[in-house]
Design a protein around this motif. Structure first.
Motif, short mmCIF file in Angstrom:
data_model
loop_
_atom_site.label_atom_id
_atom_site.label_comp_id
_atom_site.label_asym_id
_atom_site.label_seq_id
_atom_site.Cartn_x
_atom_site.Cartn_y
_atom_site.Cartn_z
N ARG A 86 10.31 48.72 17.42
CA ARG A 86 9.00 49.30 17.75
C ARG A 86 8.32 49.82 16.49
NH1 ARG A 86 11.29 52.30 22.35
NH2 ARG A 86 11.11 50.99 24.20
N GLN A 87 9.12 50.33 15.56
CA GLN A 87 8.57 50.82 14.30
C GLN A 87 8.12 49.69 13.39
OE1 GLN A 87 11.71 53.20 12.68
NE2 GLN A 87 11.70 54.67 14.38
N ARG A 88 8.56 48.47 13.69
CA ARG A 88 8.22 47.31 12.85
C ARG A 88 7.26 46.35 13.56
NH1 ARG A 88 13.71 44.72 10.92
NH2 ARG A 88 12.21 43.41 9.82
N VAL A 89 6.61 46.84 14.62
CA VAL A 89 5.70 45.97 15.37
C VAL A 89 4.56 45.48 14.48
CG1 VAL A 89 4.00 45.95 17.25
CG2 VAL A 89 6.25 46.94 17.63
N TRP A 185 14.00 38.98 21.39
CA TRP A 185 13.17 38.15 22.27
C TRP A 185 11.89 38.89 22.65
CZ3 TRP A 185 11.64 38.68 27.44
CH2 TRP A 185 11.06 37.53 27.99
N LYS A 186 12.01 40.19 22.96
CA LYS A 186 10.83 40.99 23.32
C LYS A 186 9.89 41.14 22.12
CE LYS A 186 12.68 43.80 27.09
NZ LYS A 186 13.02 45.18 27.55
N ALA A 187 10.47 41.37 20.94
CA ALA A 187 9.63 41.54 19.73
C ALA A 187 8.88 40.26 19.41
CB ALA A 187 10.51 41.95 18.55
N SER A 188 9.51 39.12 19.65
CA SER A 188 8.85 37.85 19.34
C SER A 188 7.75 37.53 20.33
CB SER A 188 9.89 36.72 19.34
OG SER A 188 10.41 36.49 20.63
N ARG A 189 7.75 38.18 21.49
CA ARG A 189 6.74 37.91 22.53
C ARG A 189 5.52 38.83 22.43
NH1 ARG A 189 9.37 34.15 22.55
NH2 ARG A 189 10.20 32.89 24.24
N VAL A 190 5.56 39.82 21.51
CA VAL A 190 4.41 40.73 21.35
C VAL A 190 3.25 39.92 20.75
CG1 VAL A 190 3.56 42.78 20.17
CG2 VAL A 190 5.90 42.72 21.05
N SER A 191 2.05 40.07 21.36
CA SER A 191 0.90 39.34 20.84
C SER A 191 0.48 39.90 19.49
CB SER A 191 -0.26 39.42 21.83
OG SER A 191 -0.72 40.77 21.92
N THR A 193 -2.49 40.65 18.30
CA THR A 193 -3.48 41.75 18.37
C THR A 193 -2.82 43.06 18.76
OG1 THR A 193 -3.99 41.04 20.63
CG2 THR A 193 -5.42 40.23 18.85
N ASP A 194 -1.91 42.99 19.75
CA ASP A 194 -1.21 44.23 20.17
C ASP A 194 -0.35 44.77 19.05
OD1 ASP A 194 -2.37 44.09 22.66
OD2 ASP A 194 -0.63 43.13 23.61
N ALA A 195 0.31 43.86 18.31
CA ALA A 195 1.17 44.29 17.22
C ALA A 195 0.37 44.95 16.11
CB ALA A 195 1.95 43.10 16.67
N LEU A 196 -0.78 44.35 15.74
CA LEU A 196 -1.59 44.91 14.66
C LEU A 196 -2.29 46.19 15.08
CD1 LEU A 196 -3.11 41.61 13.20
CD2 LEU A 196 -1.29 43.03 12.21
N SER A 197 -2.62 46.34 16.33
CA SER A 197 -3.30 47.55 16.80
C SER A 197 -2.39 48.77 16.80
CB SER A 197 -3.88 47.34 18.20
OG SER A 197 -2.82 47.13 19.13
N ASN A 198 -1.06 48.53 16.80
CA ASN A 198 -0.09 49.64 16.78
C ASN A 198 0.22 50.12 15.38
OD1 ASN A 198 0.22 49.78 19.55
ND2 ASN A 198 1.86 48.26 19.58
N GLN A 199 -0.46 49.60 14.39
CA GLN A 199 -0.16 49.90 12.99
C GLN A 199 -0.43 51.37 12.71
OE1 GLN A 199 -1.99 47.22 10.32
NE2 GLN A 199 -0.98 48.06 8.52
#
Length: 199
Positions: A86-89, A185-191, A193-199
């Motif tokens: 989660r910290q590396r999203v 598997w869950k980390a690879s499925r994060v979109s 846009t969602d990943a970058l918005s959590n920065q």
């Protein structure tokens, strides 16, 4: 000694011939082996001479214990891996935006955990050898309970067996796959846009 499982029948046949030969010299008694000689597994599980252990049930018990020992730590490690990911999203989002596929992301997470598992295994082996060298004679000191008058000589290779270490490392690798597979598997499925918005 049996060189392979194929020798068991010949050994049992020879033992039975010797038993019959011995009994032929007896008058009022008879010697019975009660399904013996045993393999090492049966001998370890046999509680008394007149009853053979239920090998299938004992194996099922061991498999259940192994499954519990794998699943419970896997759940704990999986939650820790999930928290770390989660910290590396944001990092995953950047990688995805530059062309990394979901398979690449998943493989990178698994590879990282695999490297850590191998390093931890080697460090664990080193500590075991050092512990055996430093405290081996203390662990096997003279004891009236063991019917020993003096402490036996302990060699490192008596305590460390290649197959034992191999099985332990394999156990850790399976545990690694169980604990890191789902979070990866869950980390690879994060979109992206969602990943970058959590920065």
């Amino acid at each position: 000694l049996a060189r392979s499982k194929n020798d068991f029948a010949a050994i049992r046949k020879e033992c039975e011939q010797l038993r019959l030969k011995y009994n032929a010299g007896l008058k009022d008694e008879e010697i019975a082996y009660r399904d013996q000689p045993d393999t090492q597994e049966v001998s370890a599980l046999r509680k008394w001479a007149n009853g053979s252990p239920d090998i299938k049930a004992e194996r099922n018990k061991r498999l259940l214990v192994y499954a519990i020992l794998l699943i419970i730590p896997a759940i704990n490690l999986s939650s820790m891996t999930q928290s770390r990911l989660r910290q590396r999203v944001a990092e995953i989002g950047v990688r995805r935006s530059f062309g990394s596929t979901r398979g690449n992301i998943m493989w990178q997470v698994l590879a990282e955990n695999l490297v850590l598992t191998c390093i931890a295994g080697l460090v664990g082996l080193l500590f075991c050898v050092l512990f055996a060298l430093a405290f081996g004679s203390t662990l096997f000191s003279a004891s009236t309970l063991m019917l020993l008058n003096e402490a036996p000589t302990v060699d490192v290779m008596m305590l460390m067996h290649t197959s034992t270490f191999g099985y332990a490392l394999l156990f850790c690798l399976i545990l690694n796959l169980l604990s890191a597979g789902i979070p990866a598997w869950k980390a690879s499925r994060v979109s992206i846009t969602d990943a970058l918005s959590n920065q």
